[in-house]
Design a protein around this motif. Structure first.
Motif, mmCIF file in Angstrom:
data_model
loop_
_atom_site.group_PDB
_atom_site.id
_atom_site.type_symbol
_atom_site.label_atom_id
_atom_site.label_comp_id
_atom_site.label_asym_id
_atom_site.label_seq_id
_atom_site.Cartn_x
_atom_site.Cartn_y
_atom_site.Cartn_z
ATOM 1 N N GLY A 81 0.816 -1.214 0.000
ATOM 2 C CA GLY A 81 0.000 0.000 0.000
ATOM 3 C C GLY A 81 0.845 1.257 0.000
ATOM 4 N N TRP A 82 1.929 1.255 0.769
ATOM 5 C CA TRP A 82 2.812 2.422 0.798
ATOM 6 C C TRP A 82 3.453 2.636 -0.570
ATOM 7 C CZ3 TRP A 82 7.337 4.793 -0.014
ATOM 8 C CH2 TRP A 82 7.578 5.975 0.672
ATOM 9 N N ILE A 83 3.944 1.572 -1.168
ATOM 10 C CA ILE A 83 4.575 1.684 -2.488
ATOM 11 C C ILE A 83 3.549 2.144 -3.524
ATOM 12 C CG2 ILE A 83 5.679 0.382 -4.345
ATOM 13 C CD1 ILE A 83 6.928 -1.386 -2.137
ATOM 14 N N THR A 84 2.339 1.595 -3.475
ATOM 15 C CA THR A 84 1.285 1.971 -4.412
ATOM 16 C C THR A 84 0.896 3.439 -4.235
ATOM 17 O OG1 THR A 84 0.453 -0.291 -4.417
ATOM 18 C CG2 THR A 84 -1.050 1.417 -5.211
ATOM 19 N N GLY A 85 0.754 3.881 -2.993
ATOM 20 C CA GLY A 85 0.412 5.284 -2.731
ATOM 21 C C GLY A 85 1.490 6.234 -3.198
ATOM 22 N N ALA A 86 2.743 5.884 -2.954
ATOM 23 C CA ALA A 86 3.849 6.723 -3.400
ATOM 24 C C ALA A 86 3.882 6.807 -4.920
ATOM 25 C CB ALA A 86 5.172 6.190 -2.854
ATOM 26 N N ALA A 87 3.694 5.674 -5.590
ATOM 27 C CA ALA A 87 3.700 5.662 -7.057
ATOM 28 C C ALA A 87 2.524 6.472 -7.602
ATOM 29 C CB ALA A 87 3.643 4.224 -7.568
ATOM 30 N N ALA A 88 1.356 6.355 -6.995
ATOM 31 C CA ALA A 88 0.185 7.102 -7.460
ATOM 32 C C ALA A 88 0.394 8.605 -7.280
ATOM 33 C CB ALA A 88 -1.065 6.646 -6.704
#
Length: 120
Positions: A81-88
């Motif tokens: 989730g952290w990686i996905t949020g950062a990428a988004a």
């Protein structure tokens, strides 16, 4: 008014928390579905986008191993989730920079002057 950028860390933190809460139901599905492997995703997992590495842990009858699997699933989902949020957030900022900002005509805002005063 236009949105020029969003801060990466708060967006990543919010998705980290949301995904962490989704990790427990994912473990429960594994537990009750009699699946042979528990999949721990690490990477970007969003609608229509799955750029992740999956680690498969085999099923066991050992309660301590199962507790480890439950914690590992929650942590794996939180990291994802952290990686996905950062990428988004980074993608949003890139698009906003190229377009000169994102129009906010569909977003309602409140200015500080229109708020009622609270008596303490």
């Amino acid at each position: 008014m236009r949105i020029l950028a969003v801060r990466v860390e708060p967006v990543a933190r919010v998705l980290c928390i949301i995904y962490a809460f989704l990790g427990l139901p994912a473990f429960l599905v594994f537990w009750f579905a009699d699946a042979q492997f528990l999949t721990l995703p690490f990477g970007i997992v969003a609608p229509l986008v799955h750029l992740n590495i999956n680690i498969n842990l085999p099923r066991s009858t050992n309660p301590f191993y199962n507790l480890f699997c439950c914690i590992a699933e929650i942590v794996a989902y939180a990291v994802t989730g952290w990686i996905t949020g950062a990428a988004a957030a980074l993608c949003f900022n890139l698009v906003a920079k190229q377009r000169g900002g994102i129009d906010t005509k569909y977003v309602s805002t409140i200015d500080g002057e229109s708020l009622p005063e609270l008596d303490h």
